[in-house]
Scaffold this motif. Structure first.
Motif, PDB file in Angstrom:
ATOM      1  N   UNK A  68       0.788  -1.218   0.000  1.00  0.00           N
ATOM      2  CA  UNK A  68       0.000   0.000   0.000  1.00  0.00           C
ATOM      3  C   UNK A  68       0.823   1.272   0.000  1.00  0.00           C
ATOM      4  N   UNK A  69       2.114   1.144   0.066  1.00  0.00           N
ATOM      5  CA  UNK A  69       2.985   2.305   0.173  1.00  0.00           C
ATOM      6  C   UNK A  69       3.334   2.846  -1.201  1.00  0.00           C
ATOM      7  N   UNK A  70       3.393   4.164  -1.301  1.00  0.00           N
ATOM      8  CA  UNK A  70       3.924   4.745  -2.532  1.00  0.00           C
ATOM      9  C   UNK A  70       5.432   4.880  -2.357  1.00  0.00           C
ATOM     10  N   UNK A  71       6.123   4.954  -3.446  1.00  0.00           N
ATOM     11  CA  UNK A  71       7.584   5.021  -3.365  1.00  0.00           C
ATOM     12  C   UNK A  71       8.199   3.659  -3.600  1.00  0.00           C
ATOM     13  N   UNK A  72       9.395   3.457  -3.059  1.00  0.00           N
ATOM     14  CA  UNK A  72      10.120   2.200  -3.290  1.00  0.00           C
ATOM     15  C   UNK A  72       9.375   1.019  -2.693  1.00  0.00           C
ATOM     16  N   UNK A  73       9.202   0.003  -3.496  1.00  0.00           N
ATOM     17  CA  UNK A  73       8.628  -1.249  -3.004  1.00  0.00           C
ATOM     18  C   UNK A  73       9.746  -2.077  -2.380  1.00  0.00           C
ATOM     19  N   UNK A  74       9.376  -2.839  -1.365  1.00  0.00           N
ATOM     20  CA  UNK A  74      10.319  -3.750  -0.711  1.00  0.00           C
ATOM     21  C   UNK A  74       9.849  -5.167  -0.975  1.00  0.00           C
ATOM     22  N   UNK A  75      10.787  -6.058  -1.222  1.00  0.00           N
ATOM     23  CA  UNK A  75      10.470  -7.436  -1.574  1.00  0.00           C
ATOM     24  C   UNK A  75      11.183  -8.397  -0.626  1.00  0.00           C
ATOM     25  N   UNK A  76      10.520  -9.529  -0.369  1.00  0.00           N
ATOM     26  CA  UNK A  76      11.136 -10.614   0.376  1.00  0.00           C
ATOM     27  C   UNK A  76      10.860 -11.925  -0.359  1.00  0.00           C
TER      28      UNK A  76
END
Length: 127
Positions: free
Chosen positions: A115-123
């Motif tokens: 739901x965040x705008x900006x850089x996505x984080x992945x795992x």
């Protein structure tokens, strides 16, 4: 599925012509001037097929060596020495490709901050 050797030595990755990559429904741009096939992603962003291919190659070139103990970004997954030199629009398109791969199960990763705008984080998806 065939595999291709990368310039990284023993690392093997799925080839562009293999499933699941070849199952992406690329097509012509509707009402657009681009003659290159591509795909409309969420937010109605047009991304050409060449960006998907580049993102696929960059990610798989070192996927097995990623430090999955910490969250990754598109920049860290691509591990591209030219990342900072790429135009901002190109970096955004590569990031959208990686998000598409994650959302559609083409890579065994998930978006940690959807739901965040900006850089996505992945795992990495662990079972």
């Amino acid at each position: 599925m065939t595999t291709t050797n990368t310039d990284q030595g023993s690392n093997l990755s799925p080839a562009i012509g293999d499933a699941p990559f070849c199952d992406i429904p690329f097509g012509p741009r509707p009402r657009g001037s681009s003659s290159h096939p591509g795909l409309i992603l969420s937010g109605r962003y047009w991304v050409e097929q060449g960006y998907f291919e580049l993102a696929w190659r960059l990610v798989w070139a070192h996927f097995r060596r990623v430090d999955w103990s910490r969250k990754q970004t598109a920049e860290s997954l691509c591990n591209d020495p030219d990342w900072k030199d790429r135009r901002r629009g190109d970096r955004l398109k590569l990031g959208r490709c990686i998000k598409y791969f994650a959302d559609n199960g083409l890579l065994p990763i998930w978006v940690c901050n959807p739901g965040k705008s900006g850089k996505r984080k992945y795992q990495l998806i662990t079972t």
